[in-house]
Write a protein that holds these residues in place. Structure first.
Motif, short mmCIF file in Angstrom:
data_model
loop_
_atom_site.label_atom_id
_atom_site.label_comp_id
_atom_site.label_asym_id
_atom_site.label_seq_id
_atom_site.Cartn_x
_atom_site.Cartn_y
_atom_site.Cartn_z
N GLY A 13 2.87 -16.54 -15.35
CA GLY A 13 3.32 -15.48 -16.24
C GLY A 13 4.81 -15.27 -16.15
O GLY A 13 5.50 -15.17 -17.15
N ALA A 14 5.30 -15.20 -14.90
CA ALA A 14 6.73 -15.00 -14.70
C ALA A 14 7.16 -15.67 -13.40
O ALA A 14 6.42 -15.67 -12.41
N LEU A 15 8.36 -16.24 -13.42
CA LEU A 15 8.96 -16.83 -12.22
C LEU A 15 10.02 -15.89 -11.67
O LEU A 15 10.85 -15.36 -12.42
N PHE A 16 10.02 -15.71 -10.36
CA PHE A 16 11.02 -14.92 -9.66
C PHE A 16 11.69 -15.86 -8.69
O PHE A 16 11.09 -16.29 -7.71
N LEU A 17 12.93 -16.20 -9.00
CA LEU A 17 13.58 -17.32 -8.31
C LEU A 17 14.52 -16.84 -7.21
O LEU A 17 15.47 -16.09 -7.46
N GLY A 18 14.26 -17.28 -5.98
CA GLY A 18 15.17 -17.01 -4.88
C GLY A 18 14.78 -15.77 -4.10
O GLY A 18 14.09 -14.87 -4.60
N ALA A 19 15.24 -15.70 -2.88
CA ALA A 19 14.81 -14.66 -1.95
C ALA A 19 15.28 -13.27 -2.35
O ALA A 19 14.74 -12.27 -1.90
N TYR A 20 16.30 -13.20 -3.20
CA TYR A 20 16.78 -11.89 -3.63
C TYR A 20 16.14 -11.42 -4.95
O TYR A 20 16.65 -10.52 -5.61
N THR A 21 15.05 -12.06 -5.31
CA THR A 21 14.36 -11.67 -6.55
C THR A 21 12.92 -11.25 -6.25
O THR A 21 11.98 -11.95 -6.59
N PRO A 22 12.76 -10.12 -5.58
CA PRO A 22 11.38 -9.66 -5.34
C PRO A 22 10.72 -9.32 -6.67
O PRO A 22 11.37 -8.82 -7.59
N GLU A 23 9.45 -9.57 -6.74
CA GLU A 23 8.71 -9.35 -7.98
C GLU A 23 8.84 -7.91 -8.45
O GLU A 23 8.79 -7.62 -9.66
N VAL A 24 9.00 -6.99 -7.53
CA VAL A 24 9.05 -5.56 -7.87
C VAL A 24 10.19 -5.24 -8.85
O VAL A 24 10.06 -4.33 -9.69
N ILE A 25 11.27 -5.99 -8.76
CA ILE A 25 12.37 -5.78 -9.71
C ILE A 25 11.88 -6.01 -11.13
O ILE A 25 12.23 -5.28 -12.07
#
Lengths: 432, 432
Positions: free
Chosen positions: A347-359
């Motif tokens: 559904g969605a990609l969150f790329l890298g350690a500074y991109t928590p899904e919560v954002i």
């Protein structure tokens, strides 16, 4: 304890199949009950809404009124903390900006034979947004559903929300206000879906219904599909985190728990190529759980549906992730863009350690209504496209018709549709 | 006789409402029967397909084989007339060219706060196409469903088609060959939908199922929705023709009959501002019916569901047409583009007297799978977008996370989701 699956195990393939086939929700057979509710509202309108709300929500709508008044919304807004309202406005603006890029373009062109072809996009005239009561009554979801509809140009936007014992979440009303939705009804369940689909004395019907709900709401949406449009049928939320050992186990554990605290049926999955790291994350989850307000929910979710998938190599991740087709996929590896480019179903990609899904849940601007339960194999997150529809356009003249006519008449004849053939032929006769 | 409705009549509004509410199909309650068929195929796989095909289609698939062989397709192609194959190829090429323009574009950008946002489109991995047997077994529909899927990049495309008494329409097999579909199974009904959704020993499951079918197929698609994606639920076809008196009544009558010959439940509507013209069309319909091979079907459709709506002025047409939300809308007036620009709800517009709807059925290049039963209010015709899905992409770094974090944490706290809040906060602590 979460289940451990290791690709190095000889039994991995069937174990992974079984894992994918795990049902996280009891498939309650509510179809008949819902059918009766829909028929009741269709037949009796407001009276049915009043009776059913008394029965299911212990609220007297005959006295309180079905529609939430502007005064009530005013009061709700005043009851909210200023910093919360500010954060909601910030989120709304970002959602509006991002979704504003996604209005599809009309097309009109003439091809080599002189045929004019194209299409025009128009917004649906009206949309109803279901907002769950109780646990899952999230103002952020109001924004995520209502703002794209507004961006699409939907003129009439309606919210239905159950009010158990007469209570409404002020933040939901405030989010509705911020999103520009002024038509709100305190009805929930299958009865509210029936009202939106068929209309009652108080609630005019809408063209499309969106928003998540419980098993009754889902069954009702399925049953009214066709009379009105619907979005997807939402299931419990899920996250898949692909992480290498260069991560802080506590960060990854926090992300797994953010998903798990939603619902005992939520699912958090860690995929990594490092067993020691996996164990460290598992320990961190246990540790963080201790101080979590929703630890009962989160620990049940993690225990019953949590999973750790241990890979021999991160190259094994994309095909497995594609089969999981997660709603949310975090990639915290050395080169998340590269690994992400090899993912097809998510559904969605969150790329890298500074991109928590919560954002993404709140303030990224992208939509948090995303396909659950492996439906990212065939569907997309909510967006502007869900609130518009396309009318195709065709225009011929005598000359271009003459060029297309022979093939059309041949095919009509081959399909045994003589009236079709004649409808073309009759326009040629003048020239013959 | 078709119903006459005149906007000048005092009772027009309720009469028009009643007209819109007319059901054209018995809403057969086949849900339970379909539920049992789905469960049977899920449990017994091929064995259930064989039993059910014996029962419903009088065909012995144990002997004949579930899959149609390449030799059978070769033989079917050879059995087709060369000019029909040529017309099918012509149609396929035009569909491919037109739909080739509609591949959506990926997006990736960085906003003012340094947040990377975007999305990527990917084709669904596999799609199943239901092709009805009997009356509605149209090779043109095979092209209209299969070609957009191919254009979208769907790797595995499967056709299921019932073969009553073992018979298959050679044109359907030829169209499949021309569209590049090599995986064809001679199973139909709800059992074929179950096979596509759950898989059997012979038929691997697909991600999405498209194509029209009878009440059983429609109910099955509704029930498997969620396990797989589906397109819309198709109803009987319909046309609305808006015409002024400057038309040849015979042309318009031919178009009304082209729709009516599809099905006794099909609907043809004429809307005009000239009573003498309307009567002339009505006479022309009667006259043309006399020599029509499918006159029994067409006259039943025209008698039971046909309508003539007489307007005081053509300016009344757009709002009424929007409520009808016709699958096909022909506009044969002095300035069809202008009138068409005021239409909001329609599956497809056919502009001008030289654009009979039939051209769109076959060779225009645009899709003939269009929203029926007023669903153009909220949905679009079939296209490339039905075979792709969107994955949203988000990427932050420490700096952009820092900018979004406060609002995200505020909203998480407001929603009572502490694990959400912590998942953001923990990434800020290093800097604190």
């Amino acid at each position: 304890m979460p289940v451990w699956l290791k690709t190095s195990d000889s039994g991995f393939a069937p174990a992974f199949d079984a894992f994918l086939a795990t049902k996280r929700e009891a498939s309650a057979d509510v179809d008949l009950a819902v059918r009766n509710i829909l028929a009741d509202v269709k037949a009796r309108g407001d009276a049915a809404l009043i009776d059913l709300s008394q029965k299911f929500d212990s609220v007297d709508l005959a006295t309180l009124g079905i529609r939430v008044t502007a005064d009530e919304v005013d009061a709700a807004v005043k009851a909210c903390k200023p910093d919360t309202l500010e954060a909601l406005s910030f989120a709304r603006d970002r959602i509006r900006d991002h979704h504003g890029r996604h209005l599809p373009e009309n097309e009109i062109y003439q091809d080599a034979l002189g045929v004019t072809l194209g299409h025009r996009w128009t917004p649906v005239e009206s949309a109803g947004l279901y907002v769950p009561g109780g646990l899952a009554s999230y103002p952020s979801s109001v924004l995520m559903n209502a703002v794209p509809a507004k961006v699409a140009g939907v003129e009439r936007l309606v919210i239905v929300v159950p009010s158990p014992r007469g209570e409404l979440n002020p933040l939901v009303l405030a989010a509705a206000r911020l999103a520009g939705v002024e038509e709100i009804y305190r009805v929930g369940g299958a009865q509210s879906i029936a009202a939106l689909a068929y209309g009652t004395e108080t609630i005019r019907p809408v063209a499309k219904i969106v928003g998540p709900g419980n098993a009754y709401v889902a069954a009702a949406k399925r049953q009214v599909f066709g009379t009105v449009g619907i979005d997807s049928i939402a299931g419990p939320s899920e996250v898949l985190v692909i992480a290498d050992k260069d991560n802080d186990p506590d960060w990854i554990a926090a992300d797994l728990l953010a998903q798990a605290e939603h619902d005992t049926a939520a699912q958090s999955i860690l995929m990594t190529d490092d067993e020691a790291f996996a164990k460290a994350v598992e320990k961190a989850v246990e540790r963080q759980l201790e101080t979590l307000p929703k630890r009962d929910i989160a620990s049940a979710s993690w225990r019953d549906f949590g999973a750790i998938i241990l890979l021999k190599s991160l190259d094994e991740a994309p095909p497995l992730a594609d089969r999981i087709a997660a709603e949310h996929l975090e990639i915290a590896t050395r080169d998340p863009d590269e690994l992400g480019s090899r993912i097809r179903n998510a559904g969605a990609l969150f790329l890298g350690a500074y991109t928590p899904e919560v954002i993404g849940d709140y303030v990224s601007g992208s939509n948090h209504v995303l396909p659950t339960a492996r439906s990212a194999r065939f569907s997309s997150g909510l967006g502007v496209l869900d609130f518009v529809k396309r009318t195709s356009i065709l225009k011929l003249d005598a000359s271009s018709l003459g060029k297309l006519a022979p093939a059309a008449m041949t095919l009509a004849a081959a399909e045994g549709l003589e009236a079709h053939r004649r409808s073309v032929e009759i326009r040629l006769s003048e020239k013959g």
